[in-house]
Design a protein around this motif. Structure first.
Motif, short mmCIF file in Angstrom:
data_model
loop_
_atom_site.label_atom_id
_atom_site.label_comp_id
_atom_site.label_asym_id
_atom_site.label_seq_id
_atom_site.Cartn_x
_atom_site.Cartn_y
_atom_site.Cartn_z
N ILE A 1 0.86 -1.18 0.00
CA ILE A 1 0.00 0.00 0.00
C ILE A 1 0.90 1.23 0.00
O ILE A 1 1.79 1.36 0.83
CB ILE A 1 -1.00 -0.01 1.18
CG1 ILE A 1 -1.97 1.17 1.06
CG2 ILE A 1 -0.30 -0.05 2.54
CD1 ILE A 1 -3.19 1.04 1.96
N SER B 1 -3.15 0.27 -3.72
CA SER B 1 -2.68 -1.09 -3.47
C SER B 1 -2.03 -1.65 -4.73
O SER B 1 -2.58 -1.53 -5.82
CB SER B 1 -3.85 -1.99 -3.06
OG SER B 1 -4.36 -1.60 -1.81
N CYS C 1 6.32 1.41 -3.27
CA CYS C 1 6.13 -0.02 -3.48
C CYS C 1 7.17 -0.61 -4.42
O CYS C 1 6.83 -1.10 -5.52
CB CYS C 1 4.71 -0.30 -3.95
SG CYS C 1 3.47 0.14 -2.70
N THR D 1 -6.67 -7.93 0.71
CA THR D 1 -6.66 -6.47 0.59
C THR D 1 -5.88 -5.88 1.75
O THR D 1 -5.71 -6.51 2.80
CB THR D 1 -8.08 -5.89 0.61
OG1 THR D 1 -8.75 -6.27 1.82
CG2 THR D 1 -8.90 -6.36 -0.59
N THR D 2 -5.39 -4.67 1.55
CA THR D 2 -4.65 -4.00 2.60
C THR D 2 -5.19 -2.58 2.78
O THR D 2 -5.70 -1.98 1.83
CB THR D 2 -3.14 -3.98 2.29
OG1 THR D 2 -2.43 -3.45 3.42
CG2 THR D 2 -2.82 -3.16 1.05
N SER D 3 -5.08 -2.07 4.00
CA SER D 3 -5.60 -0.74 4.28
C SER D 3 -4.82 -0.12 5.43
O SER D 3 -4.15 -0.82 6.19
CB SER D 3 -7.09 -0.82 4.64
OG SER D 3 -7.30 -1.61 5.78
N TYR E 1 -0.35 -5.20 -6.17
CA TYR E 1 -0.20 -6.63 -5.92
C TYR E 1 1.11 -7.12 -6.54
O TYR E 1 1.42 -6.84 -7.70
CB TYR E 1 -1.38 -7.39 -6.51
CG TYR E 1 -2.65 -7.21 -5.71
CD1 TYR E 1 -3.49 -6.12 -5.94
CD2 TYR E 1 -2.99 -8.11 -4.71
CE1 TYR E 1 -4.63 -5.94 -5.18
CE2 TYR E 1 -4.14 -7.94 -3.96
CZ TYR E 1 -4.95 -6.86 -4.19
OH TYR E 1 -6.08 -6.69 -3.44
#
Length: 122
Positions: free
Chosen positions: A51, A57, A103, A69-71, A59
């Motif tokens: 993230i 996001s 990222c 999922t990420t948050s 992948y």
């Protein structure tokens, strides 16, 4: 002392869900890109997803798309990884890591937690 600590791992049946948390102390996560990685026994550590600081996001592997999922929760200074429809092949130690770069590859994450075990088994 600055550190990242993962929590929330455990044993879950196939098809189940887990939510991992990555908590920071000594610094703010909201100015860093946070990646989730995993390492299964006998395998190299691989990127799962990341993230960015603007909450995009990214992948790293297709196998978790539609399931993970990420948050961020900036008030709690944490990042979460929600894992649904878990499969036995998701079994691994899961790590979070921080990077000032957007990222990047695994090698550009320079601050790591110690990991939390996730086991998917019936």
């Amino acid at each position: 002392q600055a550190q990242l600590v993962e929590s929330g791992g455990g044993l879950v049946q196939p098809g189940g869900s887990l939510s991992l948390s990555c908590a920071a102390s000594g610094f703010s996560l909201n100015i860093l890109n946070i990646g989730w990685f995993r390492q299964a026994p006998g395998k190299e550590r691989e990127g799962v997803l990341c993230i960015s600081t603007n909450e995009t996001s990214i992948y790293y592997v297709d196998s978790v798309k539609g399931r993970f999922t990420t948050s961020r929760d900036n008030a709690k200074n944490t990042v979460s990884l929600q894992m649904n429809s878990l499969k036995p092949e998701d079994t691994a130690v899961y790590y979070c890591a921080a990077s000032s770069l957007t990222c990047p590859s695994i090698y550009r994450f320079n601050f790591w937690g110690r990991g939390t075990q996730v086991t998917v088994s019936s």
